[in-house]
Scaffold this active site. Structure first.
Site, short mmCIF file in Angstrom:
data_model
loop_
_atom_site.label_atom_id
_atom_site.label_comp_id
_atom_site.label_asym_id
_atom_site.label_seq_id
_atom_site.Cartn_x
_atom_site.Cartn_y
_atom_site.Cartn_z
N ASP A 1 -0.89 -7.47 68.67
CA ASP A 1 0.07 -7.00 67.62
C ASP A 1 1.46 -6.81 68.57
OD1 ASP A 1 -1.29 -7.01 65.37
OD2 ASP A 1 -1.68 -4.94 65.57
N HIS B 1 -2.98 -13.60 71.04
CA HIS B 1 -4.12 -13.73 71.61
C HIS B 1 -4.23 -14.83 72.52
CE1 HIS B 1 -6.34 -10.80 69.15
NE2 HIS B 1 -6.13 -11.50 67.97
N GLU C 1 -1.48 -14.48 66.25
CA GLU C 1 -2.38 -15.40 66.68
C GLU C 1 -2.03 -15.91 68.03
OE1 GLU C 1 -5.42 -15.72 65.20
OE2 GLU C 1 -4.94 -14.16 63.82
N GLU D 1 -6.40 -6.70 69.95
CA GLU D 1 -5.82 -6.72 68.96
C GLU D 1 -4.55 -5.94 68.87
OE1 GLU D 1 -6.35 -8.73 66.21
OE2 GLU D 1 -8.25 -9.20 67.01
#
Ligand SMILES: [Zn+2]
Length: 416
Positions: free
Chosen positions: A361, A283, A280, A357
């Site tokens: 990661d 991001h 998170e 994403e």
């Protein structure tokens, strides 16, 4: 009255609906064809039983999406070229012959109510039949309806000022009304981002500060290591409504906070929780949220400029089943019809989101342990009954997250 726009609109509506149905059927067929065996990469982590539950849950949800897509398309055709919106307009013109702004607001709200009514039976069925059958639903019927009423009240309270501002600017602000509205809309959205986590989300869920001291220390250490400041770590009672687990980082500026679903904390161990949070934070570090907001501002700028032009074109109204032109009808038509024109952009949006994403990661793999993120993902896939074998084309259109197998094989590369 029908014109080129009518034919283009109907053709596109048929194409997008047919595409949605076709993709859904492909997805179900693919998932069912892979139902017999757990994919090799998940052999030791996911049982055949869990794999088959995921296959059946995905198929049931997709079947529902197919019916809903068809129902929505029929309703949209009836509202526009079928004359439904004109009927609603006529009704309010009888009652409010003058006050155009008030009438406009009533027409728009009436049309929104009609088009959201069709979603209620589908939501209800999803919650109390599909989710219930697979053991995910925790909601009672009274909670379902009280949520609905609360959503409607919040929607009206937040939507009314922006709707009146829009209609007022359209009527009196001259040629560049759309530009002023764009500014109002952008400020409103930024305000929402700031206000949502602290004021609106608590109306639907309970947020309590994270109690677990050792977990708290680990998370705070990770935040410091990654250079983050947050306004606190919270646990949300997601379990009150559903047993699906999640974690998110919300808000911006001073109202930034980390929120864990209680269901996530129950199932993951501290190493895994740390890895999920690192994802998170990835991001945020990659500015995905800011980029998303910037993209939304750009799209709404183009959209409003286009509306500024369309509202002066008679064929725009006539082509969509409207005989009496008005500012509010232009706005309403635009809101209802533009998604049909935007559907074919979905694969690009989804692919952009999947790229984000992978970046998150990658960040997680560098700041926490990729091995634990893989463990966490496998648990979440299993417990949320997400399919490991989506149809590739369906996934390309709809999935904001990369398919499990690709995501996990990339992460596995960091650990070896
Ligand atoms: Zn993510």
């Amino acid at each position: 009255m029908a014109n080129t726009l009518s034919f283009t609109f109907i053709a596109l509506l048929i194409i997008t609906t047919a595409t949605r149905i076709w993709l859904g059927r492909r997805h179900i067929a693919y998932v069912q064809a892979h139902r017999k065996e757990v994919p090799a990469a998940f052999n030791s982590t996911i049982s055949l039983e869990a794999h088959q539950k995921a296959a059946d849950y995905s198929s049931a949800k997709t079947r529902l999406v197919i019916s809903e897509a068809s129902a929505q398309a029929i309703l949209l055709a009836l509202l526009t070229i079928g004359g439904g919106l004109q009927l609603i307009d006529n009704f309010w013109r009888e009652i409010l012959a003058t006050q155009e702004i008030a009438r406009g607001a009533l027409v728009i709200v009436s049309a929104m109510i009609v088009s959201s009514l069709i979603d209620i039976p589908f939501d209800y069925y999803k919650t109390f039949t599909v989710d219930e059958k697979f053991g995910f639903n925790k909601m009672t019927r009274s909670m379902f309806f009280s949520d609905m009423v609360k959503h409607a009240i919040v929607g009206v309270l937040l939507g009314a000022p922006i709707l009146f501002a829009a209609l007022w600017l359209m009527q009196g602000a001259g040629e560049y009304w759309w530009f002023y509205l764009w500014i109002v809309w952008s400020v409103f959205n930024l305000l929402m981002l700031a206000v949502y986590p602290t004021f609106i989300a608590p109306m639907f869920n309970k947020f309590t500060p994270l109690q677990d001291e050792s977990l708290k220390q680990r998370i705070e250490a990770l935040l410091v290591k990654c250079g983050f400041k947050s306004q606190g770590l919270y646990v949300m009672d997601g379990s009150a409504r559903s047993s699906h687990g999640n974690a998110y980082f919300t808000g911006f500026g001073a109202s930034k906070r980390v929120v864990f679903f209680d269901t996530l904390l129950e199932r993951l161990n501290p190493d895994e929780i740390e890895a999920v949070l690192a994802h998170e934070l990835g991001h945020f570090r990659h500015h995905h949220v800011i980029k998303r907001i910037a993209l939304m501002f750009f799209v709404s700028f183009i959209g409003l400029a286009l509306l500024g032009w369309l509202m002066n074109q008679d064929w725009f109204y006539a082509g969509l089943g409207i005989t009496q032109t008005s500012d509010y009808m232009a706005l309403l038509l635009f809101l209802l019809v533009s998604p049909v024109f935007l559907f074919l952009l979905r694969p690009f949006m989804a692919s952009y989101s999947r790229k984000n994403e992978f970046e998150a990661d990658d960040y997680a793999a560098k700041h926490a342990d990729a091995k634990y993120l893989v463990e966490a993902l496998v648990k979440l896939y299993r417990d949320n009954a997400s399919t490991l074998t989506p149809d590739p084309l369906h996934s390309a259109f709809y999935d904001s997250h990369p398919p499990a197998s690709i995501r996990i094989s990339k992460l596995a590369a960091y650990t070896s």
